[in-house]
Design an enzyme around this catalytic site. Structure first.
Site, PDB file in Angstrom:
ATOM      1  N   ARG A  23     151.570 107.253 -16.136  1.00 14.50           N
ATOM      2  CA  ARG A  23     152.379 108.291 -16.810  1.00 14.50           C
ATOM      3  C   ARG A  23     152.568 107.955 -18.290  1.00 14.50           C
ATOM      4  NH1 ARG A  23     157.793 108.205 -18.059  1.00 14.50           N
ATOM      5  NH2 ARG A  23     158.862 110.224 -18.193  1.00 14.50           N
ATOM      6  N   GLY A 104     144.836  93.218 -11.661  1.00 14.92           N
ATOM      7  CA  GLY A 104     145.103  91.779 -11.673  1.00 14.92           C
ATOM      8  C   GLY A 104     143.947  90.997 -12.283  1.00 14.92           C
ATOM      9  N   GLY A 106     141.166  89.623 -11.169  1.00 10.47           N
ATOM     10  CA  GLY A 106     139.788  90.028 -10.877  1.00 10.47           C
ATOM     11  C   GLY A 106     139.403  91.255 -11.694  1.00 10.47           C
ATOM     12  N   ASP A 130     152.068  89.691  -7.715  1.00 10.55           N
ATOM     13  CA  ASP A 130     152.090  88.223  -7.656  1.00 10.55           C
ATOM     14  C   ASP A 130     152.584  87.545  -8.936  1.00 10.55           C
ATOM     15  OD1 ASP A 130     150.992  88.509  -5.131  1.00 10.55           O
ATOM     16  OD2 ASP A 130     148.945  88.423  -5.886  1.00 10.55           O
ATOM     17  N   HIS A 259     152.534  93.711   3.724  1.00 13.08           N
ATOM     18  CA  HIS A 259     152.282  94.762   2.739  1.00 13.08           C
ATOM     19  C   HIS A 259     153.488  95.607   2.351  1.00 13.08           C
ATOM     20  CE1 HIS A 259     148.190  93.581   3.525  1.00 13.08           C
ATOM     21  NE2 HIS A 259     147.865  94.205   2.411  1.00 13.08           N
TER      22      HIS A 259
HETATM   23  P1  ATP Z   1     145.267  91.418  -7.177  1.00 12.85           P
HETATM   24  O1  ATP Z   1     145.509  90.096  -7.863  1.00 12.85           O
HETATM   25  O2  ATP Z   1     146.517  92.214  -7.119  1.00 12.85           O
HETATM   26  O3  ATP Z   1     144.566  91.334  -5.880  1.00 12.85           O
HETATM   27  P2  ATP Z   1     142.857  91.803  -8.697  1.00 12.85           P
HETATM   28  O4  ATP Z   1     142.534  92.691  -9.830  1.00 12.85           O
HETATM   29  O5  ATP Z   1     142.820  90.319  -8.984  1.00 12.85           O
HETATM   30  O6  ATP Z   1     144.273  92.253  -8.144  1.00 12.85           O
HETATM   31  P3  ATP Z   1     140.403  91.582  -7.179  1.00 12.85           P
HETATM   32  O7  ATP Z   1     140.092  92.047  -5.805  1.00 12.85           O
HETATM   33  O8  ATP Z   1     140.241  90.142  -7.468  1.00 12.85           O
HETATM   34  O9  ATP Z   1     141.885  92.105  -7.476  1.00 12.85           O
HETATM   35  O10 ATP Z   1     139.474  92.381  -8.225  1.00 12.85           O
HETATM   36  C1  ATP Z   1     139.454  93.807  -8.244  1.00 12.85           C
HETATM   37  C2  ATP Z   1     138.102  94.298  -8.639  1.00 12.85           C
HETATM   38  O11 ATP Z   1     137.760  93.812  -9.945  1.00 12.85           O
HETATM   39  C3  ATP Z   1     136.932  93.823  -7.763  1.00 12.85           C
HETATM   40  O12 ATP Z   1     136.808  94.558  -6.569  1.00 12.85           O
HETATM   41  C4  ATP Z   1     135.764  94.061  -8.696  1.00 12.85           C
HETATM   42  O13 ATP Z   1     135.457  95.422  -8.752  1.00 12.85           O
HETATM   43  C5  ATP Z   1     136.353  93.631 -10.043  1.00 12.85           C
HETATM   44  N1  ATP Z   1     136.036  92.206 -10.274  1.00 12.85           N
HETATM   45  C6  ATP Z   1     136.670  91.127  -9.788  1.00 12.85           C
HETATM   46  N2  ATP Z   1     136.064  89.986 -10.187  1.00 12.85           N
HETATM   47  C7  ATP Z   1     134.997  90.357 -10.916  1.00 12.85           C
HETATM   48  C8  ATP Z   1     133.943  89.645 -11.585  1.00 12.85           C
HETATM   49  N3  ATP Z   1     133.879  88.316 -11.576  1.00 12.85           N
HETATM   50  N4  ATP Z   1     132.982  90.370 -12.196  1.00 12.85           N
HETATM   51  C9  ATP Z   1     133.036  91.725 -12.231  1.00 12.85           C
HETATM   52  N5  ATP Z   1     133.994  92.456 -11.607  1.00 12.85           N
HETATM   53  C10 ATP Z   1     134.958  91.792 -10.963  1.00 12.85           C
END
Ligand code: ATP
Length: 331
Positions: A23, A104, A106, A130, A259
């Site tokens: 938003r 997050g 990732g 987290d 969850h």
């Molecule tokens: P949370 O910490 O809440 O789980 P997050 O963003 O860390 O959130 P992840 O599952 O680790 O969750 O990553 C989300 C998405 O980001 C992955 O499914 C992928 O699409 C992308 N991603 C994660 N790591 C990589 C990487 N090393 N290279 C490219 N894309 C990535």
């Protein structure tokens, strides 16, 4: 740089306040005459050309809603460069001037890699319950997750007291003890087990039994609340549960919050954080910043390189740690 159109997406674990951030992105952008589209299902939407064009009606009554209207998801394909290249050329085709990724660690890694092959701003906004992202004091969703955990612990203590039971409460946090530490303090739990201080099951069991002894000396009631971060106890919590029951003779139960901690209406702290960071992320795009995160430091937004968000383990509050045994527990 003249910015006409930007995109936003939510990726990884969903967190309360993601909607408030979407938003804020929309409102801040519209105020500058910038159009906003939202890719659905995280990076999948970017690869499948699956997006919505936001209009004012879409963001009404959104600030208080949990979840994310853009849906969140993991996207395996995004780990491969060929797919990220496709995503970059699609962003070009759509004539986008920037991408804001709410997610997050990732998701930020994916954003960083995308930034290397797309020459317009890619900005991360920390959205995870987290709070395990370095370079920002807080992440969107964290305060709500604590509130949910505290309410649950308050409730379980009533039944623990009534039956004089030990309860082991398993809270989320991945590899970080932020939710466990703060929900234990706020709910007045008797013991907290954190990844940051955990050494071995044997040592921790001795500490827990010690606390139980102390409590029995101070209170007639042998109920006891132990808060522990998910996936921490070697072999699982049933092992801890059996050990406590056999060592103490007190009925012991496990409560896994799971969850529910991700859901619910965001508390005010998350709404305000999400609103500040969403608006700031739009400013960062307009300032042509590349590969950076909109973080929060001492209540003010701050631009941080995305790679810094993964630096070392983010420390728990030292004062909270030092007062644990003195003040809060065994109350
Ligand atoms: P949370 O910490 O809440 O789980 P997050 O963003 O860390 O959130 P992840 O599952 O680790 O969750 O990553 C989300 C998405 O980001 C992955 O499914 C992928 O699409 C992308 N991603 C994660 N790591 C990589 C990487 N090393 N290279 C490219 N894309 C990535």
């Amino acid at each position: 740089m003249s910015v006409k159109k930007i995109a936003v997406l939510t990726s990884g674990g969903d967190a309360p306040g993601m909607n408030a951030c979407i938003r804020a992105v929309y409102l801040a952008a519209r105020n500058e005459g910038i159009d906003v589209i939202g890719f659905q299902h995280g990076y999948n939407g970017l690869l499948k050309r699956d997006y919505v064009e936001f209009a004012h009606k879409d963001i009404r009554n959104l600030i208080q809603r949990g979840g994310t209207v853009l849906y969140s998801a993991r996207c395996e394909k995004f780990h491969k460069e060929e797919h990220r290249k496709k995503a970059a050329s699609y962003l070009e085709e759509l004539e986008l001037d920037g991408l804001i990724v709410i997610g997050g660690n990732g998701s930020f890694k994916g954003a960083e890699l995308l930034q290397q092959i797309w020459n317009k701003p890619v900005i991360g906004v920390p959205g995870t319950i987290d709070n395990d992202i370095a370079g920002t004091d807080y992440t969107i969703g964290y305060h709500t997750a604590i509130q949910t955990a505290v309410e649950s612990i308050d409730k379980v203590r009533d039944t623990a007291d009534a039956f004089e039971r030990i309860f082991i409460v398993d809270v989320m946090g991945r590899d970080a003890g932020f939710i466990a530490l703060n929900s234990a303090i706020a709910a007045g739990a008797d013991h907290v087990v954190l990844p940051e201080t955990f050494e071995s099951a044997g040592d921790e069991l001795v500490r827990i039994l010690d606390k139980l002894d102390q409590r029995r000396k101070n209170h007639a009631n042998s109920s006891h609340i132990i808060v522990i971060t998910e996936n921490l106890w070697p072999g699982g919590l049933n092992i801890l549960c059996d050990s406590l029951q056999s060592e103490t003779g007190v009925e012991t139960r496990i409560l896994t919050l799971g969850h529910v901690q991700r859901g619910g209406s965001p508390v005010w702290q998350d709404r305000i954080l999400a609103t500040k960071l969403g608006a700031y992320a739009v400013e960062m795009v307009m300032n042509n910043e590349r590969g950076r995160m909109a973080g929060i430091r001492h209540r003010y937004p701050e631009s941080v390189p995305l790679e810094n968000s993964r630096e070392d383990r983010k420390p728990l509050n030292h004062y909270s740690m030092s007062m644990l045994d003195k003040i809060t527990l065994l109350g």
